[in-house]
Write a protein that holds these residues in place. Structure first.
Motif, PDB file in Angstrom:
ATOM      1  N   MET A   7       0.846  -1.181   0.000  1.00 58.21           N
ATOM      2  CA  MET A   7       0.000   0.000   0.000  1.00 58.21           C
ATOM      3  C   MET A   7       0.892   1.245   0.000  1.00 58.21           C
ATOM      4  SD  MET A   7      -3.090   0.871   2.488  1.00 58.21           S
ATOM      5  CE  MET A   7      -3.823   2.454   2.523  1.00 58.21           C
ATOM      6  N   VAL A   8       0.541   2.174  -0.844  1.00 54.70           N
ATOM      7  CA  VAL A   8       1.291   3.418  -0.974  1.00 54.70           C
ATOM      8  C   VAL A   8       0.830   4.385   0.114  1.00 54.70           C
ATOM      9  CG1 VAL A   8       1.796   5.363  -2.491  1.00 54.70           C
ATOM     10  CG2 VAL A   8       1.541   3.088  -3.455  1.00 54.70           C
ATOM     11  N   THR A   9       1.788   5.037   0.734  1.00 50.28           N
ATOM     12  CA  THR A   9       1.484   5.991   1.802  1.00 50.28           C
ATOM     13  C   THR A   9       1.794   7.412   1.329  1.00 50.28           C
ATOM     14  OG1 THR A   9       3.698   5.892   2.725  1.00 50.28           O
ATOM     15  CG2 THR A   9       2.101   4.279   3.551  1.00 50.28           C
ATOM     16  N   HIS A  10       1.403   8.382   2.155  1.00 46.24           N
ATOM     17  CA  HIS A  10       1.714   9.780   1.856  1.00 46.24           C
ATOM     18  C   HIS A  10       3.225   9.977   1.750  1.00 46.24           C
ATOM     19  CE1 HIS A  10      -2.296  11.662   3.432  1.00 46.24           C
ATOM     20  NE2 HIS A  10      -2.485  10.782   2.473  1.00 46.24           N
ATOM     21  N   GLU A  11       3.962   9.298   2.605  1.00 49.03           N
ATOM     22  CA  GLU A  11       5.417   9.410   2.580  1.00 49.03           C
ATOM     23  C   GLU A  11       5.983   8.889   1.267  1.00 49.03           C
ATOM     24  OE1 GLU A  11       3.731   7.980   5.258  1.00 49.03           O
ATOM     25  OE2 GLU A  11       3.842   9.845   6.407  1.00 49.03           O
ATOM     26  N   ASP A  12       5.395   7.797   0.761  1.00 49.85           N
ATOM     27  CA  ASP A  12       5.843   7.249  -0.525  1.00 49.85           C
ATOM     28  C   ASP A  12       5.604   8.264  -1.653  1.00 49.85           C
ATOM     29  OD1 ASP A  12       6.581   4.795   0.609  1.00 49.85           O
ATOM     30  OD2 ASP A  12       4.561   3.969   0.339  1.00 49.85           O
ATOM     31  N   ILE A  13       4.453   8.905  -1.632  1.00 48.32           N
ATOM     32  CA  ILE A  13       4.126   9.899  -2.652  1.00 48.32           C
ATOM     33  C   ILE A  13       5.108  11.068  -2.577  1.00 48.32           C
ATOM     34  CG2 ILE A  13       2.400  11.588  -3.425  1.00 48.32           C
ATOM     35  CD1 ILE A  13       1.669   8.727  -4.159  1.00 48.32           C
ATOM     36  N   LEU A  14       5.407  11.518  -1.373  1.00 44.58           N
ATOM     37  CA  LEU A  14       6.355  12.619  -1.212  1.00 44.58           C
ATOM     38  C   LEU A  14       7.750  12.233  -1.688  1.00 44.58           C
ATOM     39  CD1 LEU A  14       5.166  14.014   2.245  1.00 44.58           C
ATOM     40  CD2 LEU A  14       4.887  15.076  -0.009  1.00 44.58           C
ATOM     41  N   LYS A  15       8.140  10.980  -1.416  1.00 42.12           N
ATOM     42  CA  LYS A  15       9.457  10.502  -1.851  1.00 42.12           C
ATOM     43  C   LYS A  15       9.517  10.423  -3.383  1.00 42.12           C
ATOM     44  CE  LYS A  15      11.069   7.202   0.609  1.00 42.12           C
ATOM     45  NZ  LYS A  15      11.344   5.868   1.187  1.00 42.12           N
ATOM     46  N   ILE A  16       8.465   9.913  -3.993  1.00 38.00           N
ATOM     47  CA  ILE A  16       8.401   9.818  -5.463  1.00 38.00           C
ATOM     48  C   ILE A  16       8.417  11.221  -6.070  1.00 38.00           C
ATOM     49  CG2 ILE A  16       6.925   9.158  -7.412  1.00 38.00           C
ATOM     50  CD1 ILE A  16       5.983   6.779  -5.623  1.00 38.00           C
ATOM     51  N   ALA A  17       7.665  12.134  -5.479  1.00 37.67           N
ATOM     52  CA  ALA A  17       7.614  13.504  -5.975  1.00 37.67           C
ATOM     53  C   ALA A  17       8.991  14.165  -5.876  1.00 37.67           C
ATOM     54  CB  ALA A  17       6.583  14.308  -5.189  1.00 37.67           C
ATOM     55  N   LYS A  18       9.687  13.911  -4.795  1.00 39.40           N
ATOM     56  CA  LYS A  18      11.029  14.488  -4.623  1.00 39.40           C
ATOM     57  C   LYS A  18      11.977  13.930  -5.679  1.00 39.40           C
ATOM     58  CE  LYS A  18      14.721  15.164  -1.285  1.00 39.40           C
ATOM     59  NZ  LYS A  18      15.199  14.897   0.074  1.00 39.40           N
ATOM     60  N   LEU A  19      11.919  12.621  -5.931  1.00 36.24           N
ATOM     61  CA  LEU A  19      12.770  12.011  -6.955  1.00 36.24           C
ATOM     62  C   LEU A  19      12.451  12.563  -8.343  1.00 36.24           C
ATOM     63  CD1 LEU A  19      12.740   8.301  -5.743  1.00 36.24           C
ATOM     64  CD2 LEU A  19      14.699   9.874  -5.710  1.00 36.24           C
ATOM     65  N   ALA A  20      11.182  12.854  -8.588  1.00 37.54           N
ATOM     66  CA  ALA A  20      10.753  13.376  -9.881  1.00 37.54           C
ATOM     67  C   ALA A  20      10.869  14.898  -9.939  1.00 37.54           C
ATOM     68  CB  ALA A  20       9.311  12.960 -10.162  1.00 37.54           C
ATOM     69  N   LYS A  21      11.322  15.495  -8.842  1.00 37.61           N
ATOM     70  CA  LYS A  21      11.470  16.955  -8.740  1.00 37.61           C
ATOM     71  C   LYS A  21      10.143  17.662  -9.001  1.00 37.61           C
ATOM     72  CE  LYS A  21      16.315  16.778  -9.773  1.00 37.61           C
ATOM     73  NZ  LYS A  21      17.448  17.213 -10.547  1.00 37.61           N
ATOM     74  N   LEU A  22       9.106  17.135  -8.362  1.00 40.29           N
ATOM     75  CA  LEU A  22       7.772  17.719  -8.449  1.00 40.29           C
ATOM     76  C   LEU A  22       7.356  18.240  -7.087  1.00 40.29           C
ATOM     77  CD1 LEU A  22       5.986  14.897 -10.487  1.00 40.29           C
ATOM     78  CD2 LEU A  22       6.814  17.084 -11.360  1.00 40.29           C
ATOM     79  N   GLU A  23       6.593  19.309  -7.093  1.00 37.24           N
ATOM     80  CA  GLU A  23       6.040  19.829  -5.856  1.00 37.24           C
ATOM     81  C   GLU A  23       4.642  19.261  -5.670  1.00 37.24           C
ATOM     82  OE1 GLU A  23       6.184  24.033  -5.226  1.00 37.24           O
ATOM     83  OE2 GLU A  23       8.123  24.193  -6.247  1.00 37.24           O
ATOM     84  N   VAL A  24       4.381  18.760  -4.471  1.00 39.47           N
ATOM     85  CA  VAL A  24       3.065  18.213  -4.167  1.00 39.47           C
ATOM     86  C   VAL A  24       2.533  18.952  -2.952  1.00 39.47           C
ATOM     87  CG1 VAL A  24       1.797  16.163  -3.447  1.00 39.47           C
ATOM     88  CG2 VAL A  24       3.661  15.942  -5.092  1.00 39.47           C
ATOM     89  N   GLU A  25       1.366  19.522  -3.113  1.00 44.91           N
ATOM     90  CA  GLU A  25       0.714  20.231  -2.008  1.00 44.91           C
ATOM     91  C   GLU A  25       0.113  19.215  -1.047  1.00 44.91           C
ATOM     92  OE1 GLU A  25       0.764  23.533  -1.676  1.00 44.91           O
ATOM     93  OE2 GLU A  25       1.889  23.735  -3.549  1.00 44.91           O
ATOM     94  N   ALA A  26       0.009  19.575   0.207  1.00 46.96           N
ATOM     95  CA  ALA A  26      -0.575  18.688   1.224  1.00 46.96           C
ATOM     96  C   ALA A  26      -2.008  18.320   0.867  1.00 46.96           C
ATOM     97  CB  ALA A  26      -0.513  19.356   2.595  1.00 46.96           C
ATOM     98  N   SER A  27      -2.714  19.243   0.225  1.00 48.77           N
ATOM     99  CA  SER A  27      -4.112  18.984  -0.146  1.00 48.77           C
ATOM    100  C   SER A  27      -4.231  17.941  -1.263  1.00 48.77           C
ATOM    101  CB  SER A  27      -4.788  20.288  -0.584  1.00 48.77           C
ATOM    102  OG  SER A  27      -4.120  20.831  -1.712  1.00 48.77           O
ATOM    103  N   GLU A  28      -3.137  17.683  -1.976  1.00 51.24           N
ATOM    104  CA  GLU A  28      -3.155  16.711  -3.073  1.00 51.24           C
ATOM    105  C   GLU A  28      -2.779  15.299  -2.635  1.00 51.24           C
ATOM    106  OE1 GLU A  28      -1.757  19.139  -6.956  1.00 51.24           O
ATOM    107  OE2 GLU A  28      -0.229  18.991  -5.373  1.00 51.24           O
ATOM    108  N   LEU A  29      -2.229  15.163  -1.454  1.00 50.15           N
ATOM    109  CA  LEU A  29      -1.698  13.867  -1.004  1.00 50.15           C
ATOM    110  C   LEU A  29      -2.748  12.766  -0.961  1.00 50.15           C
ATOM    111  CD1 LEU A  29       0.902  14.772   1.759  1.00 50.15           C
ATOM    112  CD2 LEU A  29       1.317  13.725  -0.466  1.00 50.15           C
ATOM    113  N   ASP A  30      -3.913  13.056  -0.422  1.00 58.82           N
ATOM    114  CA  ASP A  30      -4.943  12.012  -0.322  1.00 58.82           C
ATOM    115  C   ASP A  30      -5.336  11.492  -1.702  1.00 58.82           C
ATOM    116  OD1 ASP A  30      -5.077  12.020   2.448  1.00 58.82           O
ATOM    117  OD2 ASP A  30      -6.680  13.531   2.505  1.00 58.82           O
TER     118      ASP A  30
END
Length: 92
Positions: A1-24
């Motif tokens: 199961m993918v978590t918020h932390e996983d999404i943030l880690k993927i976004a960081k690797l892809a050099k993308l900004e993810v807002e907290a409101s987009e995490l869910d």
């Protein structure tokens, strides 16, 4: 199961900004994608032969050699020729 932390880690690797409101939403989407991939991976290709749902079949004809046109026949209606070639004028 993918978590918020996983999404943030993927976004960081892809050099993308993810807002907290987009995490869910992103977490839910990623989990659905992975579940779909798991479903596809679990299907055995040997269980059932592939059938076209439309019932279509290839209706291709056999290739047969046909005589071609002679150079004179090809150039017969050309506006301007140079023995065995079309003459194409260049526009400046």
């Amino acid at each position: 199961m993918v978590t918020h932390e996983d999404i943030l880690k993927i976004a960081k690797l892809a050099k993308l900004e993810v807002e907290a409101s987009e995490l869910d939403g992103l977490t839910e989407d990623m989990n659905e994608i992975i579940a779909f991939a798991d479903t596809i991976a679990s299907v055995s290709a040997e269980e059932e032969a592939y059938t076209d749902i439309n019932g279509l079949e290839n209706v291709l004809r056999e290739d047969t050699v046909q005589p071609g046109l002679s150079c004179d026949e090809v150039l017969a209606n050309a506006k301007d020729t140079d023995d065995s070639s079309f003459v194409v004028r260049q526009h400046a």
